[in-house]
Design an enzyme around this catalytic site. Structure first.
Site, PDB file in Angstrom:
ATOM      1  N   TYR A 158      69.757  93.249  51.994  1.00 25.99           N
ATOM      2  CA  TYR A 158      70.269  94.077  53.087  1.00 25.99           C
ATOM      3  C   TYR A 158      69.337  95.250  53.357  1.00 25.99           C
ATOM      4  O   TYR A 158      68.876  95.941  52.445  1.00 25.99           O
ATOM      5  CB  TYR A 158      71.659  94.597  52.708  1.00 25.99           C
ATOM      6  CG  TYR A 158      72.401  95.313  53.809  1.00 25.99           C
ATOM      7  CD1 TYR A 158      72.984  94.590  54.849  1.00 25.99           C
ATOM      8  CD2 TYR A 158      72.545  96.693  53.801  1.00 25.99           C
ATOM      9  CE1 TYR A 158      73.689  95.235  55.855  1.00 25.99           C
ATOM     10  CE2 TYR A 158      73.257  97.350  54.796  1.00 25.99           C
ATOM     11  CZ  TYR A 158      73.820  96.610  55.825  1.00 25.99           C
ATOM     12  OH  TYR A 158      74.517  97.255  56.820  1.00 25.99           O
ATOM     13  N   SER A 181      71.181  89.410  46.428  1.00 27.34           N
ATOM     14  CA  SER A 181      72.087  90.303  47.135  1.00 27.34           C
ATOM     15  C   SER A 181      72.479  89.693  48.493  1.00 27.34           C
ATOM     16  O   SER A 181      73.061  88.612  48.525  1.00 27.34           O
ATOM     17  CB  SER A 181      71.450  91.686  47.280  1.00 27.34           C
ATOM     18  OG  SER A 181      72.400  92.634  47.702  1.00 27.34           O
ATOM     19  N   GLN A 182      72.151  90.340  49.608  1.00 28.30           N
ATOM     20  CA  GLN A 182      72.427  89.704  50.897  1.00 28.30           C
ATOM     21  C   GLN A 182      71.774  88.333  50.968  1.00 28.30           C
ATOM     22  O   GLN A 182      72.377  87.365  51.451  1.00 28.30           O
ATOM     23  CB  GLN A 182      71.913  90.565  52.040  1.00 28.30           C
ATOM     24  CG  GLN A 182      72.031  89.891  53.414  1.00 28.30           C
ATOM     25  CD  GLN A 182      71.417  90.721  54.509  1.00 28.30           C
ATOM     26  OE1 GLN A 182      72.125  91.442  55.212  1.00 28.30           O
ATOM     27  NE2 GLN A 182      70.110  90.636  54.676  1.00 28.30           N
ATOM     28  N   ASP A 190      76.980  95.671  37.831  1.00 24.91           N
ATOM     29  CA  ASP A 190      76.523  95.751  39.221  1.00 24.91           C
ATOM     30  C   ASP A 190      77.568  96.456  40.083  1.00 24.91           C
ATOM     31  O   ASP A 190      78.639  95.903  40.346  1.00 24.91           O
ATOM     32  CB  ASP A 190      76.265  94.337  39.744  1.00 24.91           C
ATOM     33  CG  ASP A 190      75.608  94.325  41.121  1.00 24.91           C
ATOM     34  OD1 ASP A 190      75.590  95.377  41.791  1.00 24.91           O
ATOM     35  OD2 ASP A 190      75.129  93.258  41.537  1.00 24.91           O
ATOM     36  N   HIS A 229      72.648  95.990  39.657  1.00 26.69           N
ATOM     37  CA  HIS A 229      72.259  95.130  40.777  1.00 26.69           C
ATOM     38  C   HIS A 229      70.867  94.540  40.595  1.00 26.69           C
ATOM     39  O   HIS A 229      70.543  93.531  41.212  1.00 26.69           O
ATOM     40  CB  HIS A 229      72.328  95.935  42.078  1.00 26.69           C
ATOM     41  CG  HIS A 229      72.392  95.093  43.312  1.00 26.69           C
ATOM     42  ND1 HIS A 229      73.339  94.103  43.499  1.00 26.69           N
ATOM     43  CD2 HIS A 229      71.615  95.083  44.438  1.00 26.69           C
ATOM     44  CE1 HIS A 229      73.144  93.531  44.678  1.00 26.69           C
ATOM     45  NE2 HIS A 229      72.102  94.093  45.251  1.00 26.69           N
TER      46      HIS A 229
END
Length: 330
Positions: free
Chosen positions: A92, A185-186, A271, A308
């Protein structure tokens, strides 16, 4: 960040019922059918990089509604045979960046297509794909058009991600039977979405996936990107039900349930961005609704003291080893 989610033994059993719209399949079939009316590739041109061991092309393909989406295609130089191809989606706030920034997959011997994320450049890295749409919603990509699933930003981005696979298959030097999708992630959320929408992938690699079990994520974290939705709802107090309905059309758990390709997951247990239970919800139900008698092979690595960032280079090595073993049998 201390441990804040479920303990590992509970995570390993966590398989919640995630809200699934009755028209979920029709919604995505009609969206992708419209996008597929156009040829995938628009333009492919060589790009000088100063690198002697790889070749790179600047690719434009037709994404959602035929919109031009940019990507970098890179492969080992002087290798003439069709190669397994990794289609990668970025996190992102990132664009595709510069062509020499992500060399892991071509250096490992794969062809590599790195998709730009429409409208997201400027926060962490440059990109070249605008998002020429406007609809009621908040100020950031995760809230653009969030009051209607047909207007929602992630309808467009997920469609782009599916079309990137079609574009990869049309590129020279690609083994069309060994297409892999990956992301963090994204990007990990997009990889799961594509896994649920494209039936003939060779493998899926997803790390710290975003957009999984979104309803729980909104209750667990204020970190962005989920925090951007939280902050939008803190001002727009009367649209919560509408927003939650829109998000149910892009939930990675629902996509994961429909997947059929072998999958490799990575999750940091501390995370705060993509809480561990949301990724485990997708992992534990991966392939559960695909209609096949034998579930797809899947594996997960967890990192108890990482957030993360997950396992970083250690996890990358595990991905490389797992993917080589998985593709060896195809």
């Amino acid at each position: 960040m201390p441990l804040f989610d479920l303990p590992l033994d509970e995570l390993e059993r966590y398989a919640p019922a995630v809200a699934e719209p009755a028209d979920f399949d029709d919604f995505w079939q009609s969206t992708l059918a419209e996008a597929a009316t156009r040829p995938a590739l628009v333009d492919v041109r060589p790009t000088p990089t100063g690198l002697r061991l790889v070749d790179t092309w600047d690719v434009t393909f037709a994404g959602y509604s035929g919109d031009p989406v940019r990507a970098w295609y890179t492969r080992p130089r002087e290798v003439d045979i069709p190669l397994p191809t990794v289609v990668e989606y970025v996190g992102y706030g990132r664009g595709r960046g510069l062509p020499h920034e992500r060399l892991l997959w071509p250096v490992a011997g794969y062809a590599h297509l790195l998709m730009d994320s429409r409208g997201q450049s400027g926060r962490y890295g440059p990109g070249d794909t605008p998002d020429p749409y406007g609809a009621p919603g908040g100020p950031s990509p995760v809230t653009w058009g969030i009051l209607d699933p047909y207007d929602y930003y992630y309808r467009r981005l997920i469609t782009d991600a599916v079309r990137a696979v079609a574009a990869a298959r049309a590129l020279p030097g690609v083994d069309v039977h060994r297409i892999v999708v990956t992301g963090n992630s994204q990007g990990g959320g997009l990889a799961l979405a594509v896994a649920g929408l494209v039936a003939d992938l060779a493998a899926v690699l997803t790390t710290a996936p975003f957009l999984c079990h979104v309803q729980r994520a909104l209750d667990l974290t204020d970190a962005s990107p989920y925090g951007e939705i939280v902050r939008y709802l803190a001002v727009q107090r009367d649209v919560e039900a509408t927003v939650r309905r829109t998000l149910s059309y892009v939930d990675g758990v629902t996509f994961a349930r429909r997947a059929v390709a072998p999958a490799h997951f990575g999750i940091g247990l501390r995370d705060p961005v993509c809480p561990p239970s949301t990724g485990f919800a997708a992992y534990n139900q991966y392939g559960a609704a695909n209609g096949r008698p034998v579930p797809p092979e899947r594996r997960i690595h967890t990192y108890p003291f990482n957030g993360h960032e997950g396992g970083e280079a250690v996890h990358t090595r595990r991905q490389l080893d797992w993917l080589a073993d998985t593709l060896a049998g195809r």
